[in-house]
Design a protein around this motif. Structure first.
Motif, PDB file in Angstrom:
ATOM      1  N   ILE A  22       1.576 -12.879 -14.100  1.00 32.60           N
ATOM      2  CA  ILE A  22       0.859 -13.599 -13.055  1.00 32.60           C
ATOM      3  C   ILE A  22      -0.622 -13.284 -13.186  1.00 32.60           C
ATOM      4  N   SER A  23      -1.432 -14.297 -13.332  1.00 28.23           N
ATOM      5  CA  SER A  23      -2.884 -14.122 -13.511  1.00 28.23           C
ATOM      6  C   SER A  23      -3.203 -13.121 -14.625  1.00 28.23           C
ATOM      7  N   GLN A  72      -2.078  -4.949 -10.693  1.00 30.38           N
ATOM      8  CA  GLN A  72      -1.071  -5.843 -10.131  1.00 30.38           C
ATOM      9  C   GLN A  72      -1.483  -6.337  -8.744  1.00 30.38           C
ATOM     10  N   TYR A  73      -1.990  -5.446  -7.924  1.00 26.16           N
ATOM     11  CA  TYR A  73      -2.397  -5.855  -6.576  1.00 26.16           C
ATOM     12  C   TYR A  73      -3.591  -6.807  -6.639  1.00 26.16           C
ATOM     13  N   HIS A  74      -4.493  -6.543  -7.563  1.00 29.21           N
ATOM     14  CA  HIS A  74      -5.695  -7.383  -7.669  1.00 29.21           C
ATOM     15  C   HIS A  74      -5.404  -8.766  -8.255  1.00 29.21           C
ATOM     16  N   ALA A  75      -4.212  -8.946  -8.838  1.00 32.57           N
ATOM     17  CA  ALA A  75      -3.797 -10.290  -9.226  1.00 32.57           C
ATOM     18  C   ALA A  75      -3.604 -11.138  -7.979  1.00 32.57           C
ATOM     19  N   TYR A  76      -3.306 -10.475  -6.867  1.00 32.25           N
ATOM     20  CA  TYR A  76      -3.171 -11.147  -5.569  1.00 32.25           C
ATOM     21  C   TYR A  76      -4.503 -11.208  -4.831  1.00 32.25           C
ATOM     22  N   ASN A  77      -5.215 -10.092  -4.795  1.00 30.83           N
ATOM     23  CA  ASN A  77      -6.464 -10.030  -4.043  1.00 30.83           C
ATOM     24  C   ASN A  77      -7.474  -9.191  -4.820  1.00 30.83           C
ATOM     25  N   LYS A  98      -0.547  -5.971   4.697  1.00 32.59           N
ATOM     26  CA  LYS A  98      -1.074  -6.425   3.403  1.00 32.59           C
ATOM     27  C   LYS A  98      -0.014  -6.285   2.314  1.00 32.59           C
ATOM     28  N   ALA A  99       0.834  -5.259   2.434  1.00 29.63           N
ATOM     29  CA  ALA A  99       1.943  -5.110   1.489  1.00 29.63           C
ATOM     30  C   ALA A  99       2.913  -6.282   1.631  1.00 29.63           C
ATOM     31  N   LEU A 100       3.161  -6.720   2.869  1.00 28.27           N
ATOM     32  CA  LEU A 100       4.020  -7.881   3.114  1.00 28.27           C
ATOM     33  C   LEU A 100       3.413  -9.138   2.502  1.00 28.27           C
ATOM     34  N   ASN A 101       2.100  -9.312   2.669  1.00 30.09           N
ATOM     35  CA  ASN A 101       1.417 -10.485   2.095  1.00 30.09           C
ATOM     36  C   ASN A 101       1.464 -10.470   0.573  1.00 30.09           C
ATOM     37  N   PHE A 102       1.363  -9.272  -0.012  1.00 30.91           N
ATOM     38  CA  PHE A 102       1.455  -9.142  -1.463  1.00 30.91           C
ATOM     39  C   PHE A 102       2.839  -9.582  -1.937  1.00 30.91           C
ATOM     40  N   CYS A 103       3.883  -9.164  -1.222  1.00 29.97           N
ATOM     41  CA  CYS A 103       5.246  -9.570  -1.579  1.00 29.97           C
ATOM     42  C   CYS A 103       5.401 -11.088  -1.495  1.00 29.97           C
ATOM     43  N   LYS A 104       4.861 -11.681  -0.445  1.00 27.92           N
ATOM     44  CA  LYS A 104       4.941 -13.142  -0.305  1.00 27.92           C
ATOM     45  C   LYS A 104       4.223 -13.833  -1.455  1.00 27.92           C
ATOM     46  N   PHE A 105       3.077 -13.308  -1.850  1.00 25.32           N
ATOM     47  CA  PHE A 105       2.334 -13.849  -2.986  1.00 25.32           C
ATOM     48  C   PHE A 105       3.196 -13.831  -4.246  1.00 25.32           C
ATOM     49  N   LEU A 106       3.885 -12.704  -4.484  1.00 23.46           N
ATOM     50  CA  LEU A 106       4.736 -12.616  -5.668  1.00 23.46           C
ATOM     51  C   LEU A 106       5.878 -13.627  -5.599  1.00 23.46           C
ATOM     52  N   ARG A 117      10.467  -8.758  -1.329  1.00 19.57           N
ATOM     53  CA  ARG A 117      10.202  -7.989  -0.120  1.00 19.57           C
ATOM     54  C   ARG A 117      10.128  -6.513  -0.438  1.00 19.57           C
ATOM     55  N   ILE A 118       9.653  -5.758   0.537  1.00 20.43           N
ATOM     56  CA  ILE A 118       9.629  -4.306   0.430  1.00 20.43           C
ATOM     57  C   ILE A 118      11.064  -3.801   0.573  1.00 20.43           C
TER      58      ILE A 118
END
Length: 198
Positions: A22-23, A72-77, A98-106, A117-118
């Motif tokens: 991803i990215s 990996q996180y910066h691929a999202y933000n 923000k961890a939840l939003n990262f999971c949704k992004f993935l 999900r976590i």
């Protein structure tokens, strides 16, 4: 991978590992088989970790094989600040939402397109133990801990992921290094209950 993982992957006709990009950043997930295990401890540990209780993980699931890295996180933000700047080190200081939003992004990415999900505390501990009934994923021989995890005796700071031995399920840094989020909330008396995790 363990024989148990291979058997479940074969019986369900699903991959043992999933690798997506991803990215330009690689994410690798490994299959965690269902099973029954003793969560917590019978003696030693903290008072909220006893008594050990039997937990059933009824369904297989996939877990990222490493702690989420800065890359990996910066691929999202890409603009999100972390307490660590090395792309191969775990991302730090990320609040739960923000961890939840990262999971949704993935999960929304075309390469995955499924719910991400976590893990619950039980799912995390089951994956961490990887079939071991000991205090650690490798048993009870404390001197071996430095081969699997970073802690106060062998590291003065956060370290890059996947540099030590993985557990039997192929997961890295399950002992030490950065803290991980779990889906469920903290309950002091949780270990007095027995339940199945769906």
């Amino acid at each position: 991978a363990s024989l148990q993982q291979k058997a479940w992957a074969a019986s369900l006709g699903i991959p043992l590992e999933k690798k997506v990009t991803i990215s330009g950043v690689i994410f690798e997930f490994v299959l965690i088989p269902p099973g029954i295990f003793k969560m917590g401890t019978e003696e030693g540990g903290d008072s909220d970790e006893t008594p050990a209780r039997e937990i059933t993980i009824s369904k297989p699931y996939y877990l990222l094989k490493n702690e989420v890295t800065n890359a990996q996180y910066h691929a999202y933000n890409a603009s999100e600040a972390s307490f660590s700047s090395d792309p191969e080190e775990p991302v730090l200081g990320i609040v739960y939402t923000k961890a939840l939003n990262f999971c949704k992004f993935l999960g929304d990415d075309a390469a995955i397109k499924s719910t991400v999900r976590i893990p619950t505390e039980a799912e995390w501990e089951f994956a961490c133990r990887a079939g071991s009934a000991g205090d650690y994923c490798f048993g009870n021989k404390l001197p071996e801990l430095s081969e699997y995890g970073y802690f106060k005796d062998n590291a003065g700071s956060i370290k890059k992921v996947m540099k030590l031995k993985p557990n039997a399920y192929g997961l890295y840094d399950m002992h030490g290094n950065a803290y991980e989020w779990c889906k469920d909330y903290y309950e002091k008396k949780a270990y007095s209950e027995t339940k199945a995790i769906d």
